[in-house]
Design a protein around this motif. Structure first.
Motif: not given
Length: 411
Positions: A257-264, A309-315, A333-345
């Motif tokens: 209910f906090e929006g987290h997956t098990p990985l989060h 909006g943070w990914s686990v890498l952001h966290l 796939g790290a190179q594909r996800l390293v530039n994912v944005t969360a509210h632009g960051n």
């Protein structure tokens, strides 16, 4: 409950625990059940080959708090039978599901991460002794089904209690009876099924037994936590390994209910253990194992937290967690996800905005080496270097970011 001037309810007699000889029905028990007007629980009764019939009709009454019963004849609880209304949760096929574990990636990124893949073959509990298990089954068969199914004022059954104590042999014997009656999903007052209680008690053997008997791996408590959420949050890799080894399909991307997956949850748990501040055991390396196991099961490490909006890498980066960031960036796939944005960051923005972290330099260099783009602007139109602290160290990192060319085209 006792009442001063109220007439006492007619006494209920439990049904026989074994079928009557020559197939004769227990007329007195049947007559008592008919007169009481009780309703049969939703689960179908066991087959004729079962050691006892399905549970008898149970009226919707409250029950007293039970002690841990002695698994012998005569039962252990007092008072009337419990209510089973509204206690079961229907099973929904999960999607997406885990089916086969992903091979752990190779490579040497140093320290605890480098040796992690070699340390994931966690030893699970051995199978119970057949003699002890059969003795427990015999003891359970001598107990009135009413007593086994009774729930106290907090909703706990004897199966919840045994799971909480990690008592595998009696828990398995009781769970076999519950499974026969379709009652493995009974919930206590916090919405926990026996499976969730066993997970929180760090009882991997009990977890595996319950899953093998048909417990719902995707059932959640009142906070939306599945067995994976519980194990990840508490840092229990052997429980995750038990789920994985069971072969039961499980939803890796369900959200609490906090929006987290098990990985989060596993990442947040490791962050908290690295941060310190009185976090109880297990140690950080146990919590890091949880992250690795979930990744190897196929958890989507690009999924983003619903609120931030943070990914686990952001966290990981936001906590200054260099070990965990290193682990994540080793994934395919790290190179594909390293530039994912969360509210632009991007994670690089997050690393640049760190204050007081001894790992800021290492994080920025690691992200750049994995393809982080220093020319991406956030919603405030800021480049990562604009978020660096003032002073000699910040100026050194600012020169590093300004000198790096663009690593991906704008979309």
């Amino acid at each position: 409950m006792g009442g001063g001037g109220r007439d006492a309810a007619p006494e209920r007699r439990p049904p026989p625990l074994v079928p009557p000889p020559d197939g004769e029905a227990d007329a007195e028990s049947a007559e008592t059940a008919t007169e009481s007007g009780g309703e049969t629980p939703g689960a179908p009764g066991p087959s004729s080959s079962a050691p006892w019939p399905g549970p008898p009709p149970l009226p919707p009454t409250s029950c007293g708090a039970p002690p841990v019963p002695h698994l012998g004849p005569g039962g252990a609880y007092g008072g009337g039978p419990p209510s089973l209304g509204g206690c079961q949760a229907p099973f929904a096929p999960p999607d997406p599901t885990w089916s086969q574990p992903m091979a752990a990636p190779g490579g040497d990124e140093g320290g605890a991460v480098a040796g992690l893949a070699l340390d994931l073959d966690l030893e699970l509990d051995p199978e119970p002794d057949p003699g002890e298990l059969e003795a427990a089954r015999a003891a359970i068969r001598a107990i009135d089904p009413h007593e086994l199914l009774r729930q106290d004022e907090e909703g706990d059954t004897i199966l919840h209690v045994l799971c909480a104590r990690g008592l595998r042999v009696p828990a398995r014997a009781v769970a076999e009876a519950f499974a026969q009656w379709g009652q493995l999903e009974l919930r206590e007052h916090r919405g926990k099924t026996p499976l969730l209680v066993a997970a929180a008690a760090a009882a991997p053997g009990v977890v595996r037994d319950l899953l093998g008997l048909g417990a719902d791996p995707n059932g959640t408590d009142r906070d939306g936590r599945s067995v994976l959420h519980v194990a990840a949050q508490l840092g229990l890799p052997r429980v995750l390994q038990a789920v994985m080894s069971s072969g039961v399909p499980v939803n890796l991307e369900s959200r609490n209910f906090e929006g987290h997956t098990p990985l989060h949850c596993a990442v947040l748990s490791h962050n908290a253990s690295v941060r310190g501040g009185g976090i109880p055991p297990p140690a950080p390396h146990e919590r890091l194992r949880c992250v690795q196991i979930l990744l190897d099961m196929g958890a989507d490490w690009g999924s983003q937290d619903v609120r931030s909006g943070w990914s686990v890498l952001h966290l990981a980066v936001g906590e200054g967690n260099l070990t965990l960031t290193r682990l994540l960036l080793r994934r395919p796939g790290a190179q594909r996800l390293v530039n994912v944005t969360a509210h632009g960051n991007t994670p690089l923005h997050v690393a640049a905005a760190l204050r007081g972290s001894p790992h800021q330099d290492g994080l920025i260099r690691l992200l750049l080496a994995c393809g982080a783009d220093p020319q991406v602007r956030n919603l405030e139109h800021e480049l990562p270097h604009a978020l660096l602290p003032h002073g000699p160290h910040g100026e050194q990192l600012r020169l590093l970011l300004r000198s790096r060319p663009r690593t991906r085209p704008r979309k």
